[in-house]
Design an enzyme around this catalytic site. Structure first.
Site, PDB file in Angstrom:
ATOM      1  CE1 TYR A 171      -3.417   2.684   1.263  1.00  0.00           C
ATOM      2  CE2 TYR A 171      -2.062   2.986   3.123  1.00  0.00           C
ATOM      3  CZ  TYR A 171      -3.159   3.298   2.261  1.00  0.00           C
ATOM      4  OH  TYR A 171      -4.053   4.571   2.632  1.00  0.00           O
ATOM      5  NE  ARG A 219      -9.103   2.239   8.740  1.00  0.00           N
ATOM      6  CZ  ARG A 219      -9.259   3.229   7.551  1.00  0.00           C
ATOM      7  NH1 ARG A 219      -8.340   4.064   7.057  1.00  0.00           N
ATOM      8  NH2 ARG A 219     -10.406   3.434   7.059  1.00  0.00           N
ATOM      9  CG  ASP A 238       3.689  -8.562  17.069  1.00  0.00           C
ATOM     10  OD1 ASP A 238       3.282  -9.607  17.344  1.00  0.00           O
ATOM     11  OD2 ASP A 238       4.122  -8.041  15.772  1.00  0.00           O
ATOM     12  N   GLY A 239       1.448  -7.006  21.346  1.00  0.00           N
ATOM     13  CA  GLY A 239       1.580  -6.192  22.608  1.00  0.00           C
ATOM     14  C   GLY A 239       1.384  -4.794  22.546  1.00  0.00           C
ATOM     15  CG  ASP A 321       2.652  -1.959  13.529  1.00  0.00           C
ATOM     16  OD1 ASP A 321       2.132  -1.565  12.731  1.00  0.00           O
ATOM     17  OD2 ASP A 321       1.964  -2.663  14.726  1.00  0.00           O
ATOM     18  CB  SER A 322       3.821   1.736  10.716  1.00  0.00           C
ATOM     19  OG  SER A 322       4.144   2.868   9.882  1.00  0.00           O
TER      20      SER A 322
HETATM   21  N1  UDP Z   1      -4.104  -3.021  16.138  1.00  0.00           N
HETATM   22  C1  UDP Z   1      -4.282  -3.705  17.030  1.00  0.00           C
HETATM   23  N2  UDP Z   1      -5.195  -4.497  17.286  1.00  0.00           N
HETATM   24  C2  UDP Z   1      -6.140  -4.452  16.475  1.00  0.00           C
HETATM   25  C3  UDP Z   1      -6.111  -3.895  15.259  1.00  0.00           C
HETATM   26  C4  UDP Z   1      -4.911  -3.245  15.062  1.00  0.00           C
HETATM   27  O1  UDP Z   1      -3.243  -3.940  18.087  1.00  0.00           O
HETATM   28  O2  UDP Z   1      -7.356  -4.906  16.842  1.00  0.00           O
HETATM   29  C5  UDP Z   1      -2.797  -2.340  15.930  1.00  0.00           C
HETATM   30  C6  UDP Z   1      -2.107  -2.561  14.509  1.00  0.00           C
HETATM   31  O3  UDP Z   1      -1.256  -3.624  14.585  1.00  0.00           O
HETATM   32  C7  UDP Z   1      -1.403  -1.305  14.461  1.00  0.00           C
HETATM   33  C8  UDP Z   1      -2.366  -0.308  15.175  1.00  0.00           C
HETATM   34  O4  UDP Z   1      -3.041  -0.976  15.996  1.00  0.00           O
HETATM   35  O5  UDP Z   1       0.029  -1.310  15.188  1.00  0.00           O
HETATM   36  C9  UDP Z   1      -2.960   0.614  14.080  1.00  0.00           C
HETATM   37  O6  UDP Z   1      -3.663  -0.260  13.123  1.00  0.00           O
HETATM   38  P1  UDP Z   1      -4.850   0.213  12.084  1.00  0.00           P
HETATM   39  O7  UDP Z   1      -5.331  -0.938  11.623  1.00  0.00           O
HETATM   40  O8  UDP Z   1      -5.714   1.167  12.905  1.00  0.00           O
HETATM   41  O9  UDP Z   1      -3.765   1.163  11.142  1.00  0.00           O
HETATM   42  P2  UDP Z   1      -2.351   1.707  10.563  1.00  0.00           P
HETATM   43  O10 UDP Z   1      -2.195   2.837  11.592  1.00  0.00           O
HETATM   44  O11 UDP Z   1      -1.491   0.570  10.954  1.00  0.00           O
HETATM   45  O12 UDP Z   1      -2.561   2.070   9.407  1.00  0.00           O
END
Ligand code: UDP
Length: 363
Positions: A171, A219, A238-239, A321-322
């Site tokens: 993406y 999200r 991952d925590g 992850d970012s």
């Molecule tokens: N995440 C999480 N639990 C969830 C969904 C997402 O811990 O049920 C984490 C995901 O791994 C990332 C962050 O939340 O670290 C934000 O994820 P999101 O899908 O909102 O979008 P992003 O900011 O990564 O584009």
């Protein structure tokens, strides 16, 4: 109503008007008196906006050559929002993700260049990828906490994506290539463009609740609301150590309107639109949401309130992850006079309240 530049007085095209950002933008533009033509396959969020006298809704995508012609020829301002932009799709629907974020918008950009229309393209804060310190830590190099090192600045920060096998970056890579293509079209054909890099916008109408008005994994905000509404533990990938800056949709829309009303300042520029004061890690987000949810509803929280899950089990292989997205908003402040205002707690309260009003509770 302020006269939009070179509007003459044609209508504004919003491609992807039916998504979360699209509906807020359509509503604000109509409230300000700007007529809008919109395209989307989804209309569930648009509601009564569809009948508004100044809004012409096309229930279709924009892939047909005649639609691209219509958009670029008949609108001097074209806003592109149509994208697959949900992390659960980046490593599962790779081809569609790249098509919707590069191949199709590239055709639209070429048409805008030919017709002399101004393309406002919604990119992503994810183009920054991982932070320099996050990459260093991943290589086992000790780096201290540094806002200065991590601050993401439009025209100077490196864009650090992962390896090809880390499909999460499909993406960001497509969005980045699109940004580069806009610049290429400016050089070759005088395309007028602006890029918006959104930082985790939140508000009513965001995403969906699986099984109610959508399928798959939304999200994080909607995932956590889904868990709270159904009495299940929120899942921390991952925590939950990754950090994000959550931005109230109303602040974001103000920024976009400022871009549209200041073409001299905003053409040929990328803008971070985000709130650096609203930073939290995802575990902190879960804690705040749990607290606000019980305040609003008086309902019991699930036990445990959250639990850890691995990225591989949550998203499947190829997810990376970012680690942190901290926007420098100095450029939007200096060129547009824009400043985000809504605090994180108020943003969460307003959004959680909307979810509670809007969706059934099952516990
Ligand atoms: N995440 C999480 N639990 C969830 C969904 C997402 O811990 O049920 C984490 C995901 O791994 C990332 C962050 O939340 O670290 C934000 O994820 P999101 O899908 O909102 O979008 P992003 O900011 O990564 O584009």
């Amino acid at each position: 109503m302020q006269e939009l530049p070179s509007m003459n007085p044609t209508r504004i095209a919003i491609v992807g008007c039916g998504g979360f950002v699209g509906v807020h933008l359509v509503k604000q533009m109509l409230d300000l008196g700007y007529p809008v033509d919109g395209w989307d396959l989804e209309d569930r969020r648009l509601g009564e906006l569809v009948g508004h006298k100044d809004f012409c809704f096309h229930h279709s995508d924009y892939s047909a050559p005649e639609t691209i012609d219509d958009i670029s020829k008949n609108h001097s301002v074209v806003i592109h929002l149509a994208a697959l932009c949900n992390p659960s799709l980046y490593n599962t629907e790779d081809q569609r993700v790249i098509q919707s974020n590069f191949i199709l918008p590239a055709r639209l950009a070429e048409a805008c260049a030919k017709e002399g229309s101004w393309l406002v393209y919604f990119s992503t804060s994810e183009v920054y990828g991982r932070t320099v310190s996050g990459v260093a830590r991943g290589m086992g190099i000790e780096v201290g906490e540094s806002n200065e090192l991590d601050l993401l600045t439009e025209d100077s920060s490196p864009l650090l994506l992962g390896a090809i096998g880390s499909r999460r970056w499909n993406y960001a890579c497509a969005k980045q290539l699109m940004e580069r293509y806009l610049l290429a079209l400016e050089v070759s054909s005088q395309l007028q463009w602006t890029v918006v890099r959104p930082f985790n916008f939140l508000g009513p109408e965001m995403d969906f609740i699986p099984g109610v008005d959508g399928e798959g994994v939304p999200r994080v905000m909607a995932c956590f609301m889904d868990a709270l509404l159904h009495g299940r533990s929120m899942e921390l990938v991952d925590g939950g150590g990754a950090r994000r800056c959550f931005t109230w949709i109303g602040d974001a829309i103000d920024g976009i309107i400022k871009i549209l009303e200041n073409p001299q300042a905003s053409r040929g520029q990328c803008f971070n639109i985000g709130n650096p004061k609203n930073e939290t890690d995802i575990c902190g987000l879960a804690a705040r949401m749990a607290g606000i949810y019980t305040q609003i509803t008086g309902r019991d929280l699930p036990n445990p309130v959250w639990k850890n899950v691995s990225a591989e089990s949550f998203y499947g292989p190829g997810y990376q992850d970012s680690d942190r997205r901290l926007p420098n908003v100095g450029k939007a402040r200096a060129l547009l006079g824009w400043e985000p205002r809504m605090t994180l707690d108020d943003t969460l309260r307003l959004t959680i309240d909307w979810f509670v009003q809007h969706y059934p509770v099952s516990h």
